[in-house]
Design an enzyme around this catalytic site. Structure first.
Site, PDB file in Angstrom:
ATOM      1  N   GLY A 164      -4.554  14.584  17.499  1.00 34.80           N
ATOM      2  CA  GLY A 164      -4.546  13.304  18.203  1.00 34.80           C
ATOM      3  C   GLY A 164      -5.897  12.914  18.795  1.00 34.80           C
ATOM      4  N   ASP A 220       0.265   5.386   0.561  1.00 34.03           N
ATOM      5  CA  ASP A 220      -0.814   6.244   1.075  1.00 34.03           C
ATOM      6  C   ASP A 220      -0.541   7.730   1.063  1.00 34.03           C
ATOM      7  OD1 ASP A 220      -2.148   3.972   1.946  1.00 34.03           O
ATOM      8  OD2 ASP A 220      -1.394   4.104   3.987  1.00 34.03           O
ATOM      9  N   GLU A 226     -11.614  10.006  16.499  1.00 33.33           N
ATOM     10  CA  GLU A 226     -10.923   9.459  17.682  1.00 33.33           C
ATOM     11  C   GLU A 226      -9.434   9.782  17.640  1.00 33.33           C
ATOM     12  OE1 GLU A 226     -11.892   6.510  15.466  1.00 33.33           O
ATOM     13  OE2 GLU A 226     -13.784   7.600  15.731  1.00 33.33           O
ATOM     14  N   GLU A 250       0.840  -1.207   0.000  1.00 31.47           N
ATOM     15  CA  GLU A 250       0.000   0.000   0.000  1.00 31.47           C
ATOM     16  C   GLU A 250       0.870   1.251   0.000  1.00 31.47           C
ATOM     17  OE1 GLU A 250      -3.345  -0.241   2.839  1.00 31.47           O
ATOM     18  OE2 GLU A 250      -3.000   1.874   3.270  1.00 31.47           O
ATOM     19  N   ARG A 263      10.129   4.573  19.123  1.00 26.87           N
ATOM     20  CA  ARG A 263       9.175   3.602  18.561  1.00 26.87           C
ATOM     21  C   ARG A 263       9.856   2.304  18.145  1.00 26.87           C
ATOM     22  NH1 ARG A 263       5.869   5.899  13.738  1.00 26.87           N
ATOM     23  NH2 ARG A 263       5.161   3.755  13.629  1.00 26.87           N
ATOM     24  N   ARG A 288       5.625   3.368   8.709  1.00 24.10           N
ATOM     25  CA  ARG A 288       6.593   4.231   8.029  1.00 24.10           C
ATOM     26  C   ARG A 288       5.972   5.603   7.774  1.00 24.10           C
ATOM     27  NH1 ARG A 288       7.418  -0.554   4.428  1.00 24.10           N
ATOM     28  NH2 ARG A 288       9.326  -1.586   5.122  1.00 24.10           N
ATOM     29  N   GLU A 289       5.416   6.165   8.838  1.00 23.55           N
ATOM     30  CA  GLU A 289       4.689   7.416   8.680  1.00 23.55           C
ATOM     31  C   GLU A 289       5.615   8.616   8.516  1.00 23.55           C
ATOM     32  OE1 GLU A 289       4.468   5.375  11.308  1.00 23.55           O
ATOM     33  OE2 GLU A 289       2.463   4.489  11.199  1.00 23.55           O
ATOM     34  N   GLU A 338      -2.940  10.512   3.139  1.00 25.67           N
ATOM     35  CA  GLU A 338      -4.166  10.717   3.932  1.00 25.67           C
ATOM     36  C   GLU A 338      -4.174  12.156   4.403  1.00 25.67           C
ATOM     37  OE1 GLU A 338      -4.704   8.028   7.195  1.00 25.67           O
ATOM     38  OE2 GLU A 338      -5.028   6.317   5.881  1.00 25.67           O
TER      39      GLU A 338
END
Ligand code: NAG
Length: 292
Positions: free
Chosen positions: A204, A108, A199, A106, A279, A134-135, A110
């Site tokens: 956030g 992306d 949410e 995928e 992370r 992998r943002e 967004e």
């Protein structure tokens, strides 16, 4: 006679011009021909202007979405989008390529909405065999809800490049040789959806969707796919605008592209997984060593 001759010339010119127009139009996408509405009953998603414009909408009952009829393996895919204006907090407009089935590949874009006057966040990610994490996130150098802008994904065997109005904002190189999985074997479709994600989407999850502003509407035009299209009946694919060495298939980022990418990263990047070591207690993912 002079009159007749000029009439003929004019007619010929007209024919040539309309053929040019036809050829140009034929290479550009048409939402009626190229997409299926897959989510959102009661006209929440609609195709207008002979297939040149598509709108998705979101209200308290449902969002909406569409997907391409074609499946692609590599391509340079452009879409013009105009995002939900005004108070878009809590809404997410997702525009992405994805394979079907489990463990998807995928790529992306967004768009996370925000209160009026507060910046959208453009969230990007890439999944290989179902694994993302992998943002990278950006603010934009313009208001993406004021006008249409072009969002592009170049996906070829060398790299994936996300671009905005032709300016590269992110690159993911093929580092298979170094053991990083790369999406190069699964067919992908183009998808988009507009949905409620209050949410988590805006600050956030602190700012919720204001349903008194519904329906929320995002618009699409100018789809273009220079891509390798899979033909299921033939069991083979054909590539638009070729696999020539200077075409999109062989493209690699040049010095100008790199300079622009650095400008975006310096001024507009707001999150990068590669600079978030907490992370990754066992070390940053190997692709982070490229610096991008
Ligand atoms: C919304 O605006 C705030 C304040 O400017 C900003 O920190 C945030 O990144 C923006 N985007 C989202 C999706 O929260």
């Amino acid at each position: 006679m002079a009159g007749a001759a000029s009439f003929t010339t004019t007619t010929l010119l007209f024919v040539l011009l309309s053929q040019t127009a036809f050829t140009a139009a034929a290479s550009i996408g048409n939402f009626l021909r190229d997409f299926d509405i897959t989510w959102g009953n009661n006209g929440r998603a609609k195709i207008m202007n002979d297939g040149n414009l598509l709108q998705l909408s979101l209200d308290q009952k449902s969002g909406s979405g569409f997907q391409s009829k074609n499946q692609y393996l590599f391509g340079k895919i452009d879409m013009k989008m105009k995002l939900v204006p005004g108070n878009s907090a809590g809404t997410v407009t997702a525009y992405y390529l994805s394979s079907q089935g489990p463990e998807q590949d995928e790529i992306d874009f967004e768009f996370l909405g925000n209160l009026s006057g507060q910046p959208y966040t453009l969230h990007t990610n890439v999944f290989t065999r179902g694994k993302g994490n992998r943002e990278q996130q950006f603010h934009l150098w313009f208001d993406p809800a004021a006008d249409f802008h072009t969002y592009s994904i170049l996906w070829n065997p060398q790299q994936i490049v996300w671009s905005v109005d032709g300016v590269p904002i992110r690159v993911f190189d093929n580092l298979e040789k170094r053991g990083v999985l790369y999406p190069n074997s699964r067919l992908m479709r183009v998808y988009s959806s507009l949905w409620n994600a209050d949410e988590w989407a805006t600050r956030g999850g602190l700012v919720k969707t204001d349903w008194s502003k519904a329906p929320f509407v995002a618009s699409y035009s100018g789809f273009n796919a220079d891509a390798c299209v899979w033909h299921p009946a033939a069991g083979s694919s054909t590539c638009a605008n070729g696999r020539s060495s200077n075409g999109w298939f062989g493209e690699e980022m040049d010095a100008t592209g790199l300079q622009r990418l650095k400008w975006v990263r310096k001024n507009y990047m707001v999150y990068n997984y590669c600079t978030d070591p907490k992370r990754f207690p066992h070390g940053l993912p190997p692709e982070c060593s490229t610096g991008f």
